[in-house]
Design a protein around this motif. Structure first.
Motif, PDB file in Angstrom:
ATOM      1  N   GLU A   1       0.761  -1.180   0.161  1.00  0.00           N
ATOM      2  CA  GLU A   1      -0.039   0.054   0.070  1.00  0.00           C
ATOM      3  C   GLU A   1       0.703   1.182  -0.084  1.00  0.00           C
ATOM      4  OE1 GLU A   1      -2.410  -0.561   3.230  1.00  0.00           O
ATOM      5  OE2 GLU A   1      -3.780  -1.842   2.487  1.00  0.00           O
TER       6      GLU A   1
ATOM      7  N   VAL B   1       0.809   4.389  -2.815  1.00  0.00           N
ATOM      8  CA  VAL B   1       0.432   5.760  -2.545  1.00  0.00           C
ATOM      9  C   VAL B   1       1.804   6.396  -3.006  1.00  0.00           C
ATOM     10  CG1 VAL B   1       0.847   7.240  -0.538  1.00  0.00           C
ATOM     11  CG2 VAL B   1      -0.898   5.347  -0.506  1.00  0.00           C
TER      12      VAL B   1
ATOM     13  N   SER C   1       1.605   7.177  -6.576  1.00  0.00           N
ATOM     14  CA  SER C   1       0.097   7.458  -7.345  1.00  0.00           C
ATOM     15  C   SER C   1       0.192   8.862  -7.666  1.00  0.00           C
ATOM     16  CB  SER C   1      -0.943   7.200  -6.065  1.00  0.00           C
ATOM     17  OG  SER C   1      -0.705   7.979  -4.886  1.00  0.00           O
TER      18      SER C   1
ATOM     19  N   ALA D   1       0.771  15.553  -0.893  1.00  0.00           N
ATOM     20  CA  ALA D   1      -0.286  14.482  -1.248  1.00  0.00           C
ATOM     21  C   ALA D   1       0.269  13.167  -0.715  1.00  0.00           C
ATOM     22  CB  ALA D   1      -0.662  14.576  -2.508  1.00  0.00           C
ATOM     23  N   ARG D   2       1.487  12.850  -1.204  1.00  0.00           N
ATOM     24  CA  ARG D   2       2.279  11.624  -0.905  1.00  0.00           C
ATOM     25  C   ARG D   2       2.407  11.402   0.682  1.00  0.00           C
ATOM     26  NH1 ARG D   2       7.311  11.579  -5.144  1.00  0.00           N
ATOM     27  NH2 ARG D   2       6.560  10.188  -6.606  1.00  0.00           N
TER      28      ARG D   2
ATOM     29  N   ARG E   1       0.495  12.965   3.085  1.00  0.00           N
ATOM     30  CA  ARG E   1      -0.508  12.733   3.933  1.00  0.00           C
ATOM     31  C   ARG E   1      -1.240  11.260   3.780  1.00  0.00           C
ATOM     32  NH1 ARG E   1      -2.250  17.503   5.821  1.00  0.00           N
ATOM     33  NH2 ARG E   1      -1.149  19.267   5.151  1.00  0.00           N
ATOM     34  N   LYS E   2      -0.794  10.622   2.318  1.00  0.00           N
ATOM     35  CA  LYS E   2      -1.752   9.357   2.183  1.00  0.00           C
ATOM     36  C   LYS E   2      -0.670   8.594   3.004  1.00  0.00           C
ATOM     37  CE  LYS E   2      -3.348  10.201  -2.327  1.00  0.00           C
ATOM     38  NZ  LYS E   2      -3.324   9.813  -3.811  1.00  0.00           N
TER      39      LYS E   2
ATOM     40  N   ARG F   1      -1.686   8.608   6.650  1.00  0.00           N
ATOM     41  CA  ARG F   1      -2.970   8.008   6.880  1.00  0.00           C
ATOM     42  C   ARG F   1      -3.021   6.512   6.984  1.00  0.00           C
ATOM     43  NH1 ARG F   1      -5.416  12.063   3.590  1.00  0.00           N
ATOM     44  NH2 ARG F   1      -5.126  10.683   1.662  1.00  0.00           N
TER      45      ARG F   1
END
Length: 617
Positions: free
Chosen positions: A156, A160, A163, A169-170, A172-173, A176
């Motif tokens: 995962e 991420v 992506s 953005a990387r 923060r993902k 999570r």
């Protein structure tokens, strides 16, 4: 014990019981032991002669602590008292001769002789061995499940990190994924590119509001803290932190960066790993535990080290991507010269880089005055999508400029000269291009004279909205005829340019994509250009280009667009006193405004409109 089977030795049953890997003993109807096999003797530590005639329940059956069990509560005696069904279990204990108790797994069944019950057979074994095997199997299963969970998490994480190219953005993902799976809160501190310092991203499963307040650039760090952070960022070893250490000792090495995290978010321990790849340090990853949870295990810390390396590699790839893209874009923009303005002709150009750094390079537009005062316009595309393609594009562009300036010859002849020059003096691969001359005098009429080397045809749109592709003048790609000794040529084509019409030269990125064939793209271009020619007849050619790109929204490949609008009939001729078209704001290709990645609409409005304000009429 039953009848001996035909063909078997008389002592066969005894041999089976003797070699059986579990304890067996028999009792009579009073519960006295009448037989025990060698394995039972070994498990109980009692020889057979000392057990014969003894009450099995009184001699052997005990509680786990060694205390006696009332006879009426003995489950093993059930087959002696009218219950002919077998009994079994794993929660009983036998007393050994040395006084210790043996946990057993057991089964008991009635003993029948000549069709009548003569007692009971008890089968038993050391349950600690079975329990140890079960415990080992459970431990192995748990370890396998933990490994599977870590592998799934890594998969995962990799998904991420691949992506998106946008760093925040990387991060923060990733946070999570880590919270709450691997900790109660997690932090990524990234080194700033500008003034020294750290940018912080935080996620907490228990105190999300406080975490948001902590998401901000860190203030300048004291020298001691800055040195400690540098050591962590440049090391491949993890750092274990405890809340007690940081809260009781303000001078601890990482107190300046992590003490406030424990104060605001709670927790008892944390692990810090560096974000480091290819000798570049990008920051730190911190994952913390709170409440009753245990500190991170060695296996979990190894997982964090792997995740830190993966994030660092993703950040390093972004850095290399940006560097290559910036070099290619800067090189290409420096080659996109300002457009000249000839009389009352008006031109505008747009260049949109590809969405991928590896697809930058080959497209260009150009416009310049020839030695005789005629305006030349060019649109071209060198084969390839990389920095090398941009370099080859510069070669072809400069060759074309020099040859067109030096030789006042028809476009077909210039094409032949360029083809020979590229083949014999350059490593550039094949290229497509349109080379055209805008011929006419002030006030008109105007003509387009051109040759086309395998490029999408120009589009002519009249003031009334009639759109027509100029498909004449086609010849081979540049670099193909001379290389293969084909002897091909490029025919000249001529077309009258009506007053107030718009001529569009473009590269295939405008009309072709991975999801749309070029013929559909050209039909779409013709339709929108026709509509806009009618609706925007009194708007500037720059606005025309902006709206056209907004409607078409090209994506994928890089795109170049050159538009020329003809003046009204007689405009600018001797004796004409009509005012010239309104001046338009100049744009600089060397320092374009950068839109957010993927924002093609904004790109179309701000990138690479080039005009020379000194030539405004």
């Amino acid at each position: 014990m039953g009848t001996v089977g035909q063909g078997l030795a008389p002592d066969f049953p005894e041999a089976v019981l003797r070699d059986l890997g579990a304890g067996v003993f028999t009792v009579d109807m009073a519960g006295r032991i009448t037989y025990a096999n060698p394995c039972a003797e070994r498990l109980l530590g009692r020889p057979l002669e000392r057990m014969l005639g003894q009450d099995a329940h009184g001699l052997l059956h005990r509680r786990p602590d060694g205390g006696p069990i009332p006879r009426e509560r003995c489950a093993m005696l059930a087959p002696l008292y009218g219950n002919r069904a077998a009994e079994e279990g794993s929660e009983e204990h036998f007393r050994r001769a040395d006084g210790t108790v043996l946990p057993i797994i057991w089964a008991a069944t009635p003993l029948l002789l000549s069709g009548r019950q003569a007692g009971m057979v008890v089968y038993f074994d050391d349950f600690s061995q079975h329990r140890g095997y079960a415990d080992r199997m459970a431990a192995h299963t748990a370890a396998l499940e933990a490994l599977t969970a870590r592998l799934n998490l890594l998969a995962e994480v990799s998904a991420v990190l691949m992506s998106t190219l946008e760093t925040s953005a990387r991060v923060r993902k990733l946070l999570r994924l880590l919270v709450p799976a691997m900790g109660d809160w997690a932090v990524v501190d990234l080194a700033r590119k500008g003034p020294p310092g750290l940018e912080r991203a935080v996620r907490s499963s228990t105190r999300p509001h406080r975490a948001r307040w902590l998401e901000r650039p860190l203030p300048p760090l004291p020298e001691k803290t800055r040195a400690a952070v540098t050591r962590v960022m440049n090391s491949d070893d993890p750092v274990r932190l405890t809340a007690k250490e940081l809260l009781e000792n303000p001078d601890a090495p990482l107190a300046g960066t992590h003490r406030k995290l424990f104060e605001r978010l709670g927790g008892h321990s944390a692990t810090v790993v560096s974000l480091r790849a290819r000798r570049q340090s990008y920051g730190m990853l911190t994952v913390a535990r709170a409440g009753e949870s245990e500190p991170h295990t060695d296996a979990e810390i190894r997982l964090f080290l792997d995740i830190g390396r993966r994030l660092a590699l993703a950040l390093d790839n972004s850095r290399l991507y940006d560097e290559q893209r910036n070099v290619a874009e800067t090189m290409q923009r420096q080659l996109l010269a300002p457009l000249p303005q000839v009389g009352r002709l008006r031109m505008a150009a747009r260049y949109l880089p590809a969405q991928s750094a590896m697809e930058i390079g080959g497209d260009w537009y150009d416009a310049f005055l020839l030695s005789g005062g005629v305006l030349a316009v060019v649109i071209g595309d060198v084969v390839g999508h990389d920095l090398e393609a941009a370099s080859h594009m510069a070669e072809v562009r400069n060759m074309l400029r020099a040859l067109a300036w030096d030789h006042e010859e028809p476009p077909s002849v210039i094409m032949r000269r360029v083809d020979e020059a590229v083949t014999n003096t350059s490593d550039a691969p094949m290229a497509t291009l349109v080379f055209a001359r805008i011929e006419g005098r002030e006030g008109g009429p105007w003509q387009l004279r051109w040759a086309n080397a395998g490029h999408p045809p120009p589009l002519l749109v009249t003031h009334e909205g009639e759109a027509r592709f100029l498909t004449a003048g086609h010849g081979p790609l540049i670099g193909m005829s001379a290389t293969l000794n084909l002897g091909l040529n490029w025919p000249d084509a001529v077309e009258d340019l009506p007053p107030e019409s718009v001529l569009l030269l473009y590269t295939d990125g405008l009309v072709e994509s991975r999801t749309r064939p070029i013929d559909l793209g050209m039909a779409k271009l013709g339709h929108h250009a026709s509509v806009l020619a009618r609706r925007m007849a009194h708007r500037t050619v720059d606005e025309f280009c902006d709206e056209l790109l907004t409607r078409i929204a090209p994506s994928g490949d890089d795109t170049a667009l050159l538009a020329l609008r003809l003046p009204e009939a007689g405009a600018g001729a001797p004796g004409d006193h009509r005012p010239p078209p309104p001046p338009q704001a100049p744009y600089s290709p060397a320092a374009p405004n950068r839109a957010a990645p993927g924002s093609r609409r904004q790109d179309a409005r701000v990138r690479d409109t080039t005009r020379d304000p000194r030539q405004e009429g």
